[in-house]
Every structure is written in C-alpha cells, then in structure tokens.
Design a protein around this motif. Sequence first.
Motif, PDB file in Angstrom:
ATOM      1  N   PHE A 127       0.866  -1.178   0.000  1.00 41.55           N
ATOM      2  CA  PHE A 127       0.000   0.000   0.000  1.00 41.55           C
ATOM      3  C   PHE A 127       0.903   1.228   0.000  1.00 41.55           C
ATOM      4  O   PHE A 127       2.143   1.094   0.061  1.00 41.55           O
ATOM      5  N   ARG A 176       3.535  -1.018  13.536  1.00 44.99           N
ATOM      6  CA  ARG A 176       3.424  -0.384  12.212  1.00 44.99           C
ATOM      7  C   ARG A 176       4.327   0.844  12.194  1.00 44.99           C
ATOM      8  O   ARG A 176       3.863   1.976  12.350  1.00 44.99           O
ATOM      9  N   TYR A 183       2.793   4.545  12.834  1.00 44.06           N
ATOM     10  CA  TYR A 183       2.721   5.036  14.220  1.00 44.06           C
ATOM     11  C   TYR A 183       4.084   5.050  14.909  1.00 44.06           C
ATOM     12  O   TYR A 183       4.182   5.420  16.069  1.00 44.06           O
ATOM     13  N   MET A 186      -9.571  -6.039   2.162  1.00 44.39           N
ATOM     14  CA  MET A 186      -8.652  -4.991   1.697  1.00 44.39           C
ATOM     15  C   MET A 186      -7.787  -5.555   0.575  1.00 44.39           C
ATOM     16  O   MET A 186      -7.130  -6.580   0.746  1.00 44.39           O
ATOM     17  N   ASN A 244      -3.713   5.968   1.945  1.00 38.59           N
ATOM     18  CA  ASN A 244      -2.588   6.029   2.898  1.00 38.59           C
ATOM     19  C   ASN A 244      -1.670   7.221   2.605  1.00 38.59           C
ATOM     20  O   ASN A 244      -0.451   7.093   2.582  1.00 38.59           O
ATOM     21  N   GLU A 248     -10.662   7.306   1.707  1.00 40.98           N
ATOM     22  CA  GLU A 248      -9.945   7.315   2.995  1.00 40.98           C
ATOM     23  C   GLU A 248      -8.530   7.843   2.800  1.00 40.98           C
ATOM     24  O   GLU A 248      -7.822   7.375   1.890  1.00 40.98           O
ATOM     25  N   ASP A 279      -8.288   7.960   8.900  1.00 39.82           N
ATOM     26  CA  ASP A 279      -7.802   6.718   9.530  1.00 39.82           C
ATOM     27  C   ASP A 279      -6.594   7.085  10.400  1.00 39.82           C
ATOM     28  O   ASP A 279      -6.747   7.528  11.536  1.00 39.82           O
ATOM     29  N   GLU A 280      -5.371   7.000   9.824  1.00 41.26           N
ATOM     30  CA  GLU A 280      -4.186   7.249  10.654  1.00 41.26           C
ATOM     31  C   GLU A 280      -4.063   8.698  11.114  1.00 41.26           C
ATOM     32  O   GLU A 280      -3.292   8.985  12.036  1.00 41.26           O
ATOM     33  N   LYS A 338      -9.733   1.425  14.840  1.00 39.83           N
ATOM     34  CA  LYS A 338      -8.924   0.204  14.822  1.00 39.83           C
ATOM     35  C   LYS A 338      -8.596  -0.168  16.264  1.00 39.83           C
ATOM     36  O   LYS A 338      -7.890   0.597  16.952  1.00 39.83           O
ATOM     37  N   ILE A 363      -3.746  -4.506   9.602  1.00 41.10           N
ATOM     38  CA  ILE A 363      -3.098  -5.708   9.074  1.00 41.10           C
ATOM     39  C   ILE A 363      -2.978  -6.717  10.221  1.00 41.10           C
ATOM     40  O   ILE A 363      -1.906  -7.161  10.613  1.00 41.10           O
TER      41      ILE A 363
HETATM   42  C1  MUC Z   1      -5.297   0.931   6.371  1.00 46.08           C
HETATM   43  O1  MUC Z   1      -6.505   1.103   6.491  1.00 46.08           O
HETATM   44  O2  MUC Z   1      -4.603   1.919   6.188  1.00 46.08           O
HETATM   45  C2  MUC Z   1      -2.263  -0.110   6.267  1.00 46.08           C
HETATM   46  C3  MUC Z   1      -1.381   0.294   7.220  1.00 46.08           C
HETATM   47  C4  MUC Z   1      -1.995   0.145   8.473  1.00 46.08           C
HETATM   48  O3  MUC Z   1      -1.562   0.399   9.590  1.00 46.08           O
HETATM   49  O4  MUC Z   1      -3.253  -0.304   8.293  1.00 46.08           O
HETATM   50  C5  MUC Z   1      -3.420  -0.661   6.934  1.00 46.08           C
HETATM   51  C6  MUC Z   1      -4.752  -0.463   6.414  1.00 46.08           C
END
Ligand code: MUC
Length: 367
Positions: free
Chosen positions: A21, A51, A55, A134, A193, A217, A242-243, A266, A295
């Motif tokens: 990704f 990750r 993070y 995914m 991402n 996203e 998300d992140e 998450k 993941i």
């Molecule tokens: C996502 O939704 O981004 C990719 C890196 C991570 O930490 O989660 C995945 C999926």
Amino acid sequence: MKITEIEAIPYSIPYRKPLRFASGEVYAAEHVLVRVHTDTGAVGIADAPPRPFTYGETQDGIIAVIRGIFAPQLTGLRLLEREEIHARMARTVGNPAAKSAIDMAVWDALGRTLDVGVSELLGGYTDRMRVSHMLGFDTPEAMVAEAEKMREVYGITTFKVKVGRTPYTLDTAVVRALREGLGDDVELYVDGNRGWSASESARAMREMADLGLTFAEELCPADDVLGRRWLVTQCDVPFIADESAVTPADVTREVLGGSATAISIKTARTGFTTSSRVHHLAEGLGLEIVMGNQIDGQLGSVCTVAFGAAYRLTSTRAGELSNFLDMSDDLLTEPLQIRGGQLQVRPGPGLGVEIDPEQLERYRTDR
Ligand code: MUC
Ligand code: MG
C-alpha cells in the motif's frame, strides 16, 4: 482479580501474499502477543502489530515499553480499575499498539473472570459483522481475480481498494476493472494512505465519479492542512480519517477542522477503552464509522469484531476483518471462519479464543 504479570512475546509468521500500500508493505506478521495474568488464574490475551511506517512502533520497542514501563506500573492493580490502568498508560506518550494490546488483554481477562463475553460487556448489540476485504497493490487483473475469489469462497461483497500510486491512473484503472468485473452489487471504497497530493486525489476522484464508491480514505496527508480541507469539500462521498485521527482529540480536531467526514476505528491502536471513547464521540458528532484493519492476524480480528459488533454504529458498515487470510498460518486453537460474507463474534467468556501452545512455540522469536 489482581494483575500479577504481563508478558510480551515476539513472534513472526510469514504472509503467503504480501500486502502493499502507499505507506508500506508487509511480508511477515512480526507482532507481539500480550498476556495479562491474574491472581484468580484467568489470563487475558491480545495482539500488538507494530506499524513503524504509520505510528512509529517496532516489535522491539513494544516489548521494551511493556516490560520496562507498563508492566511494573500495572502489576497489582485490579482488572476493574480500568480507568486507573488507562491513566497510568496515558502518562507515556505514543505507543498505541502496546497500550491497546494491554487494554484488550485486561478486558479479556475480566470477561473470563466474570464468565461473560467481551463484546457483551462492551455493548452487546449483535453477534456478527459483514466483512470488507482490503486489496493491496497489484495489477488490475490480479486484484479483480482476488476479489472474485473472496466473493466466491467467503461471500465477501465489500472491498477496500488500496490507492495512492503515481501516476494515479494505475489505481483508477484497478477500481474501474473491479467495478466492471464484479458488477454493481459490490461495495467499493478507496484508501490512499496519504500517497497522493490533494490535487491528484481530486483528479482521481473525478475520474472515478461514475464508479459508485462508498468512501474515500486518507487520500492525501492531513498535515497538508488546507489542501486536505479543500479536497474534502470536493468529495461527494464521506472522507474517512484513519491514521490522521486516532484519539478522541484527533477526531475532534480533524472533523471540526473540515479534514474528514467519517472515521475508522482500529482496536489495534485504541484498544477497547479508547475505541469506546472514539465511538461515543463519533455518535455525538453524527459520523459514520468503519471498523478498520491494522493488518491484523486472527487474534486482532477477533478483537475488531468483538468491538464492532458491540454497537449499532460500528456494525452498520462492513468491518475490515479478513486480511488474516493472507497469512501462511496463525496462533489460535480454532481458526476463524468467514461464511456468507460475515464473521461472528466468538461465543464464550472474554474474547472466546485460545492460543495454541505448539503454534506459539513454533513462531515465537525469543527462544
Ligand atoms: C489501512 O486502512 O490503512 C495499512 C497500514 C496500516 O496500519 O493499516 C493498513 C490499512
Ligand atoms: Mg487506512
């Protein structure tokens, strides 16, 4: 009900098929199994997936912070002192996967002690979730073939497509091939991402305007503050943070600032305690939630479905619960089964799953 010991055990299980990704790639699940032991004999378990590209945590770092900081601070506390456990871990900045695994293992130990399932303890709304799979970077043909296999074998009809490559047409071609190959009955959404700029994202979304996407996203970095806000105003589907929005404070900032209109939760990074706080906030703000996948292996997916099924809002959309299928093996005594496009919450006390000692012996990397 007192915590007597917290273990952090590194292990590594190769992926059958690596996931690629925009912000990284994963070839092996190099995770940390966390076990919270108590004086009644109940042992809670959870998984911490490092990750580093998202993070900053590493497998060694997770072990060091659990053994060196969290275990000494939490040993002796009762399982019901969850707010105190949360407060003590919150003194240390960052380390979301390490904190979350301890938090979830504490809930598991509590459920086992009380003889109640964690999902029921949290909210008990339903006992299953629809599954979203995914799809990592590949050619259009390979990604369509994977989606077709997931639909045929597991009944999955919702797909999150990884995008964010340059040129963006590599990805828009994939999404078009998926829509043409799978038809109008599947749900498709895209996750960048942070790989594209705001303007590339807007162009790509315009090019995919006829493909019936459900969500977009993290297409561009949230730190490109004005560009991201501009992009969100251009999108005619909810834009998921998300992140960029992990904690309740992040969600408040990003959503009220106009950088997102939906969120991903998450459990791998906010456990059950902080995920509950994020869920309640999203409910108050009127945001859609997608239960995301960091993941995760099978244990992580068990945690995601336990939390997602606990509330109406988190179980409305399909949850990202199937990427453990890409792993070559796993640690649970009874493997998870996705049937009819759904994953069930495990019945039984706590999380309802056990680690197979032989499997752990085989894959742990500290001996
Ligand atoms: C996502 O939704 O981004 C990719 C890196 C991570 O930490 O989660 C995945 C999926
Ligand atoms: Mg994402």
